[in-house]
Design an enzyme around this catalytic site. Structure first.
Site, PDB file in Angstrom:
ATOM      1  N   ASP A 234     -36.586  81.476   7.248  1.00 13.26           N
ATOM      2  CA  ASP A 234     -35.936  80.212   7.144  1.00 13.26           C
ATOM      3  C   ASP A 234     -36.568  79.697   8.650  1.00 13.26           C
ATOM      4  OD1 ASP A 234     -33.900  77.937   6.145  1.00 13.26           O
ATOM      5  OD2 ASP A 234     -33.750  78.008   8.264  1.00 13.26           O
ATOM      6  N   ILE A 235     -37.067  78.512   8.475  1.00 11.73           N
ATOM      7  CA  ILE A 235     -37.563  77.853   9.681  1.00 11.73           C
ATOM      8  C   ILE A 235     -36.505  77.249  10.531  1.00 11.73           C
ATOM      9  CG2 ILE A 235     -39.419  76.315  10.625  1.00 11.73           C
ATOM     10  CD1 ILE A 235     -40.879  76.388   7.980  1.00 11.73           C
ATOM     11  N   GLU A 277     -37.404  74.299   3.757  1.00 13.38           N
ATOM     12  CA  GLU A 277     -37.983  75.355   4.735  1.00 13.38           C
ATOM     13  C   GLU A 277     -37.910  76.808   4.442  1.00 13.38           C
ATOM     14  OE1 GLU A 277     -33.921  73.869   6.784  1.00 13.38           O
ATOM     15  OE2 GLU A 277     -35.703  73.149   5.145  1.00 13.38           O
TER      16      GLU A 277
END
Length: 365
Positions: A234-235, A277
Site C-alpha cells: 500500500d502506497i 493504491e
C-alpha cells in the site's frame, strides 16, 4: 517370341502399377498427416498451443529436420503481453522476434513468395540462428495477413534435394496462409485475454486475474510441495499526493510504483493492482525469508528515488508491505479458503507495517 515379349511387357506394367500404388499410398499418408496438422492448427486456442503444434507436429507431418518461426513484433508489444500472461518464451528457442520488415531481411526479389534453395549462412543465417545444426536446403515462407507481412515460417532439411529453386510452391504457400491466419487469430485472442485481465492504468494484472492466479499457484505448489508467499502493498499517504499534486500526478505515481515493483520480480511471479493504491504480489516457490528480501528491495526502490510527475515536477513516496507465506505442510483443504486466508494474513501484516510507522516490511505471524 511374341508371347514372351507380351509377358515381359505385362510384367513391367504390373511392376509399374505396383510402384504407382505404393506412391499413391505414400501420398495418401502424407496428405492425411497434413490434414491432421491443419486440424491441430485450426483447433489451437492459445499462442502456446499453436506454437507447440508448429514446432512438434510440423516436422513430423512434413519430413522436416528444422523448423523455426520469426514474427514481426513492433515495440515488443506481443512479447510483453505473452510474458504478462506467464508464457516463458525461453521454452521456444525456435521462436524469434524482429522489430520490423527491414529487420526481417527477406530477400527483396521474393514478392511475398516462398524462397527455396540451398542454405546460405549470409542469406538465411538469421532465420536459423538458434539451430545448432544448420540445414542444407531451406524454404523461407512469408506469412501474410490482409496484405500485411507478419513474419515468416522457416523450414529446413539436411538433404540438398528437399528444397530446390525450381520446385512448385503452391502447397507451401497454402500452409503459410493457414499458419498466418491461425497466428493472427490466437494473437488477437491473447490480446483480448490480456485486456480482460489487466488494470488499464498500470498495465499489471487486475484483481480478478490475481485471484485466479492465486488458485492456480496454490494448486501447483500443493502438487510440487513448495512454499508460496503473498505480499500486500500500500502506497503511504497516497491521498496527500492527489490532494497536493492532482489526480493526474497520482496516476503517474501509481504507474511508476507498479513499474518499480515489477522490476524486482521474476517472470513466474504475479503482480496485480487490487484497487486504489493497493497492490498484491504472489511469489512462487518462495519462503518467508526470500519474500522479505524481495519486499525490502521493492521498498528501497520506491523510497530511494523521487517520482517525476508529468505536470507538476517531482514528489517522493514510500510503501508499506505485509507478507504471508503458505508452507507446503499447510497447503491442504479447500483452495479458495486457503487463498482467502493467505491474502487476509498478508493484509494483517500490512496493517502492522502501517501501525509501526509505514515505509517498512512486516511478516505475518
Amino acid at each position: 517370341m511374341a508371347n514372351q515379349e507380351l509377358a515381359e511387357e505385362n510384367r513391367m506394367l504390373r511392376e509399374q502399377m505396383h510402384e504407382f500404388l505404393k506412391q499413391a499410398h505414400h501420398n495418401q499418408r502424407i496428405m492425411s498427416r497434413h490434414q491432421s496438422f491443419n486440424l491441430e492448427l485450426i483447433g489451437a486456442s492459445s499462442f502456446r498451443e499453436l506454437i507447440d503444434t508448429i514446432f512438434s507436429t510440423l516436422p513430423t507431418s512434413s519430413d522436416l529436420d528444422v523448423v523455426s518461426l520469426t514474427l514481426i513484433d513492433h515495440q515488443s508489444n506481443l512479447r510483453s503481453i505473452l510474458q504478462d500472461l506467464s508464457l516463458d518464451l525461453s521454452d521456444f528457442p525456435q521462436l524469434m522476434f524482429v522489430a520490423n520488415e527491414t529487420e526481417l531481411a527477406l530477400p527483396p526479389h521474393t514478392k511475398n513468395k516462398p524462397v527455396l534453395g540451398r542454405y546460405s549462412a549470409k542469406q538465411h543465417g538469421s532465420f536459423f540462428s538458434t539451430c545448432v545444426k544448420k540445414p542444407v536446403s531451406v524454404a523461407i515462407v512469408p506469412l501474410i495477413r490482409l496484405n500485411r507481412l507478419i513474419g515468416c515460417l522457416n523450414l529446413g532439411s539436411f538433404h540438398a534435394s528437399r528444397f530446390t529453386a525450381n520446385m512448385a510452391t503452391d502447397f507451401i504457400e497454402q500452409m503459410g496462409f493457414i499458419i498466418a491466419t491461425c497466428l493472427e487469430n490466437v494473437i488477437n485472442h491473447e490480446r483480448l485475454t490480456y485486456i480482460g485481465l489487466t488494470d488499464p492504468l498500470t498495465n499489471v494484472s487486475n484483481r480478478r486475474n490475481v485471484e485466479r492466479r492465486m488458485l492456480e499457484e496454490i494448486g501447483r505448489a500443493r502438487r510440487q510441495q513448495y512454499s508460496i508467499s503473498c505480499m500486500y502493498l500500500d502506497i503511504d499517504f497516497f491521498k496527500q499526493v492527489n490532494d497536493q499534486y492532482g489526480h493526474q500526478s497520482g496516476d503517474d505515481v501509481l504507474k511508476e510504483v507498479a513499474s518499480r515493483i515489477k522490476a524486482e520480480l521474476r517472470l513466474s511471479d504475479t503482480l496485480g493492482r487490487f484497487g486504489g493504491e493497493e497492490f498484491v504480489v504472489l511469489l512462487v516457490n518462495t519462503d518467508q525469508q526470500a519474500a522479505a528480501q524481495v519486499a525490502e528491495r521493492i521498498r528501497l526502490s520506491i523510497a530511494g528515488q523521487p517520482f517525476f510527475l508529468s505536470m507538476t515536477g517531482v514528489c517522493n513516496s514510500t510503501i508499506s508491505i505485509g507478507i504471508a507465506t503458505l508452507v507446503a505442510s499447510g497447503n491442504h483443504g479447500d483452495m479458495e479458503m486457503i487463498a482467502a486466508e493467505l491474502l487476509w494474513n498478508a493484509d494483517r501484516a500490512l496493517y502492522e507495517a502501517k501501525q509501526q510507522g509505514r515505509n517498512r516490511v512486516c511478516l505475518a505471524n
